[in-house]
Scaffold this motif. Sequence first.
Motif, PDB file in Angstrom:
ATOM      1  N   GLU A  30       0.823  -1.204   0.000  1.00  0.00           N
ATOM      2  CA  GLU A  30       0.000   0.000   0.000  1.00  0.00           C
ATOM      3  C   GLU A  30       0.856   1.252   0.000  1.00  0.00           C
ATOM      4  OE1 GLU A  30      -2.119   1.261   3.655  1.00  0.00           O
ATOM      5  OE2 GLU A  30      -3.919   0.795   2.508  1.00  0.00           O
ATOM      6  N   LEU A  31       1.943   1.230   0.778  1.00  0.00           N
ATOM      7  CA  LEU A  31       2.836   2.380   0.857  1.00  0.00           C
ATOM      8  C   LEU A  31       3.485   2.639  -0.498  1.00  0.00           C
ATOM      9  CD1 LEU A  31       4.147   4.485   2.750  1.00  0.00           C
ATOM     10  CD2 LEU A  31       5.938   2.811   3.229  1.00  0.00           C
ATOM     11  N   VAL A  32       3.999   1.560  -1.120  1.00  0.00           N
ATOM     12  CA  VAL A  32       4.650   1.699  -2.429  1.00  0.00           C
ATOM     13  C   VAL A  32       3.636   2.153  -3.480  1.00  0.00           C
ATOM     14  CG1 VAL A  32       5.811   0.431  -4.272  1.00  0.00           C
ATOM     15  CG2 VAL A  32       6.451   0.031  -1.893  1.00  0.00           C
ATOM     16  N   SER A  33       2.451   1.520  -3.462  1.00  0.00           N
ATOM     17  CA  SER A  33       1.438   1.827  -4.472  1.00  0.00           C
ATOM     18  C   SER A  33       0.914   3.248  -4.341  1.00  0.00           C
ATOM     19  CB  SER A  33       0.280   0.830  -4.347  1.00  0.00           C
ATOM     20  OG  SER A  33      -0.775   1.168  -5.201  1.00  0.00           O
ATOM     21  N   ALA A  34       0.635   3.683  -3.118  1.00  0.00           N
ATOM     22  CA  ALA A  34       0.083   5.030  -2.930  1.00  0.00           C
ATOM     23  C   ALA A  34       1.098   6.099  -3.306  1.00  0.00           C
ATOM     24  CB  ALA A  34      -0.357   5.203  -1.475  1.00  0.00           C
ATOM     25  N   TYR A  35       2.368   5.875  -2.977  1.00  0.00           N
ATOM     26  CA  TYR A  35       3.403   6.834  -3.350  1.00  0.00           C
ATOM     27  C   TYR A  35       3.580   6.872  -4.871  1.00  0.00           C
ATOM     28  CZ  TYR A  35       5.275   8.081   1.262  1.00  0.00           C
ATOM     29  OH  TYR A  35       5.460   8.604   2.526  1.00  0.00           O
ATOM     30  N   ALA A  36       3.518   5.697  -5.515  1.00  0.00           N
ATOM     31  CA  ALA A  36       3.717   5.638  -6.965  1.00  0.00           C
ATOM     32  C   ALA A  36       2.506   6.173  -7.722  1.00  0.00           C
ATOM     33  CB  ALA A  36       4.001   4.207  -7.398  1.00  0.00           C
ATOM     34  N   GLY A  37       1.301   6.068  -7.139  1.00  0.00           N
ATOM     35  CA  GLY A  37       0.099   6.549  -7.803  1.00  0.00           C
ATOM     36  C   GLY A  37      -0.174   5.780  -9.088  1.00  0.00           C
ATOM     37  N   ARG A  38      -0.322   6.525 -10.195  1.00  0.00           N
ATOM     38  CA  ARG A  38      -0.625   5.895 -11.485  1.00  0.00           C
ATOM     39  C   ARG A  38       0.631   5.557 -12.278  1.00  0.00           C
ATOM     40  NH1 ARG A  38      -4.823   9.257 -10.290  1.00  0.00           N
ATOM     41  NH2 ARG A  38      -3.670  11.148 -10.832  1.00  0.00           N
ATOM     42  N   ALA A  39       1.780   5.626 -11.636  1.00  0.00           N
ATOM     43  CA  ALA A  39       3.041   5.375 -12.342  1.00  0.00           C
ATOM     44  C   ALA A  39       3.133   3.930 -12.801  1.00  0.00           C
ATOM     45  CB  ALA A  39       4.222   5.703 -11.430  1.00  0.00           C
ATOM     46  N   THR A  40       3.732   3.754 -13.972  1.00  0.00           N
ATOM     47  CA  THR A  40       4.022   2.408 -14.483  1.00  0.00           C
ATOM     48  C   THR A  40       5.500   2.079 -14.323  1.00  0.00           C
ATOM     49  OG1 THR A  40       4.178   3.388 -16.693  1.00  0.00           O
ATOM     50  CG2 THR A  40       2.107   2.312 -16.108  1.00  0.00           C
ATOM     51  N   VAL A  41       6.314   3.108 -14.098  1.00  0.00           N
ATOM     52  CA  VAL A  41       7.748   2.915 -13.866  1.00  0.00           C
ATOM     53  C   VAL A  41       8.171   3.835 -12.730  1.00  0.00           C
ATOM     54  CG1 VAL A  41      10.080   3.222 -14.805  1.00  0.00           C
ATOM     55  CG2 VAL A  41       8.295   2.215 -16.226  1.00  0.00           C
ATOM     56  N   VAL A 184       4.605   7.898 -15.878  1.00  0.00           N
ATOM     57  CA  VAL A 184       3.526   7.283 -16.641  1.00  0.00           C
ATOM     58  C   VAL A 184       4.035   7.122 -18.068  1.00  0.00           C
ATOM     59  CG1 VAL A 184       1.179   7.503 -17.532  1.00  0.00           C
ATOM     60  CG2 VAL A 184       1.714   8.296 -15.225  1.00  0.00           C
ATOM     61  N   THR A 185       4.030   5.896 -18.563  1.00  0.00           N
ATOM     62  CA  THR A 185       4.618   5.609 -19.871  1.00  0.00           C
ATOM     63  C   THR A 185       3.541   5.369 -20.917  1.00  0.00           C
ATOM     64  OG1 THR A 185       4.727   3.243 -19.370  1.00  0.00           O
ATOM     65  CG2 THR A 185       6.646   4.574 -18.816  1.00  0.00           C
ATOM     66  N   ALA A 186       3.948   5.502 -22.155  1.00  0.00           N
ATOM     67  CA  ALA A 186       3.122   5.135 -23.297  1.00  0.00           C
ATOM     68  C   ALA A 186       3.829   3.985 -23.998  1.00  0.00           C
ATOM     69  CB  ALA A 186       2.958   6.317 -24.246  1.00  0.00           C
ATOM     70  N   GLY A 187       3.130   2.886 -24.211  1.00  0.00           N
ATOM     71  CA  GLY A 187       3.765   1.748 -24.865  1.00  0.00           C
ATOM     72  C   GLY A 187       4.366   0.794 -23.860  1.00  0.00           C
ATOM     73  N   ASP A 188       5.421   0.097 -24.267  1.00  0.00           N
ATOM     74  CA  ASP A 188       6.058  -0.942 -23.465  1.00  0.00           C
ATOM     75  C   ASP A 188       6.812  -0.317 -22.286  1.00  0.00           C
ATOM     76  OD1 ASP A 188       7.401  -3.052 -22.394  1.00  0.00           O
ATOM     77  OD2 ASP A 188       8.281  -3.762 -24.267  1.00  0.00           O
TER      78      ASP A 188
END
Length: 816
Positions: A30-41, A184-188
């Motif tokens: 939860e800590l990692v996910s909430a800090y990262a938000g919508r990030a994919t990387v 937030v990335t586009a693609g791979d």
Amino acid sequence: MLTVVGVALGVATLVAIDVVNGSSSATIDELVSAYAGRATVSVRAASGTLPADAVATVRRVDGVRAAAGSIQSALLVGEDRRALPYLAGTGDEAALRDHVYERGAAPGDGELAVGGSAARRLGLDVGSRLPAIAPTGPRELRVSGILADTGVGRANGGFVAVLSFAEADRMAQRDGRLDAVDVVTAGDADAVARRIEAALVGSTAEAPAERGERTKRLVASLQDLLRILSALSLFVGTFLVFNTMSIAVAQRKRELGILRALGARRREIVGMITVEAAALGTVAAIAGALAGIAMAQGLLAAVNRQIRLNFVAGLDDQLVLPADRLLLLVAAGIGAAVVGALGPATLAAAAQPSEAMGAPRHTSVARPLRLRLLVLAAVFVALAAGAVAVQRGADDPAPGSAAALALMFAIAVAAAPALALGVRAAGPLADRIGGLPARLARDSILRATGRAAVTAAALAAAVTMVVGMASFIESQRRTIFEWLDQAVNADLFVSAAPLGGNSAPIPIDARLWDDLKRVDGVRDVDRFRQVRIPYEGSYVAISSVDIPIYLTRGRALYAPGTDPYPIERMVGRDEVLASDNFARKHGVAQGSDVTLLTPDGPRAFRVVAIVTDYTTDQGLMLMDRSTYVSRFRDEAIDSYAVMLDPSADRARARAGIERLQGGTLFVQSNEEFKGGIRRIVDDFFATTYVMEAIALVVGVLGVANTMLVAVLERGREIGVLRAVGATRRQIRRTILIEAGAIGLAGALLGLLGGAALTVVTLTVSESTTGWVLPYHYEWGSAISVTALATVAAVLAGWWPARRAARVEVATALQYE
């Protein structure tokens, strides 16, 4: 009822440990996910921090849609100086993370917003003032808002804070440098991550979930130890079910024979008995699950305290109760009850109706069967030895768990022949000491060895756990404490919080170095810094000290086989001392090179010596501070080690240090520091004592169960004894001696099992941590648990003994 309680306790330990481990892992996720938000990387420096222009660099990489940088650190708050994690973002923050306020507004200069849990625990509301300790010293921040339980506000169960980037940058003395850049990335995403690593030298880019898994692997050794113990507790409970159902089948032998004669099929007999066991198991499992949840609330704080001390700073104590896992654990308890009943059910179904309808008979273990059981026990011992051999080359505890299970099966199989042989061997001496009651007790055990052996085996399994873990703990404690006495020898230690209080200490102001050296009585001051960096899929701790000063207060403890090295040569050179557990885990030898990822990219460091060190189970490398600062671009300091002049007034020198930085520094003497480390080590194992005690209680319940049913089953025998002149006291003594003999036999068998289990746990520890610990058999625990198990068994037999002694002769002779 005794069976239900015993199985419920076994299920309770299983549920409690699973819930605790799951809650800790879920909080990390939860800590990692909430800090990262919508990030994919998520992008981080391999060590230290990212440069101030990292966000701009990442934005230029093909495939990046949005990028937000952040400072992720902690403030020390409250009287106990607990770490309050905080996030301060910059860049495309709105595109990455949601900041939703239940009330109030976003923080500005001199302000912070706090999560709901932090507000409740610290008694805060909008407009409140929060005193805190930052790297630059004490601060008082105004609460600008309370975060809602969503987005960043859900991190760490709401025990979190948000600061403006400018405020965090000033407090942490970062000059714009970042802890992370979320993208937030586009693609791979993997391809974009590789391009980011190429563009931003010295960085690692990975999915946030991967980072969470890597973090959870840090705590795996503690969680795996607890899982093994909880599984063994349920194993002891399964013995109790087997014992109960064996007795139930023996009592109802004639009834089952009549059913078979009337046409009941064997599978129907098996089904009837297993359904009965499943009913017992269901009640026990549900009760155990409820008790386990209650236990988990108490255990979670203790386990998370260890995680905070060693791995993840500021981790919150939030209990997570996934319904699917609880149902699975309840099913495991019911399954254990059914498995425990299968043996007695199969034997009942296999009996011929004519035999089953005959008079009840007791049968002892025949010599051929006794030999076969001993051979089978030897096979299980061989399997356990094989699993231990496999464990030596493994990096997870699965083979060790299999070895522990095989060891328990060996104990179970060997219990009957060992009990029979032991009772026969001790018989003449027992007869001389105990007289007729002792002979009657011995005969009773030999006529129903199987029933007594199951009880002895359950008790032996419990004693195995207690002695095995006590020996393992003593091996580790003694080794670590001996190392601590040799390796830690500064006079005073200065930090922002108690050393060991948080796994990621709050850095302390670097300007204090000069102030400390000016305090009257101070001879020299060493600067200490430790960071954790990725290495070959795991982590390694990098520690730095001022080598010339370090040599005036300590010495390197060379591992066996290491040639001494003039450590003063390490100053300013790319050389390190590697801990023996790191060398063992990664195949590193003296004179070889290790490649570490620095802000300038991969760089080779020469391992000039292998040293004994117990700082971290991930392994450690020690280098000179000048080398560390040059190669890793990190001038932060975690703590200072202060050496005083031999003639200095220690109390006066300490008082002078405590007055610095507004009196907020935490100063410990050498004795206080070592005492704190010893408490940390002892607390680390405190939770295991609870499970050991539960296993012992379950084993003792088995004795009570066995003796109670034995009295019911031997009603005619007791009546005849009373009719021919046996006194109530002799009847009581017979039952109590029998209970004590079973308890003593189980304890002695458990002592052997404990010695073997110690080998298993030490091997698991060596393969997962790299530490080779000397074997210490804990004789004090062995003697005390033997006495405790025997006395407890006698006490467990007290009520059945009283019941037997009160039987009326006429009533007893009418039995059946």
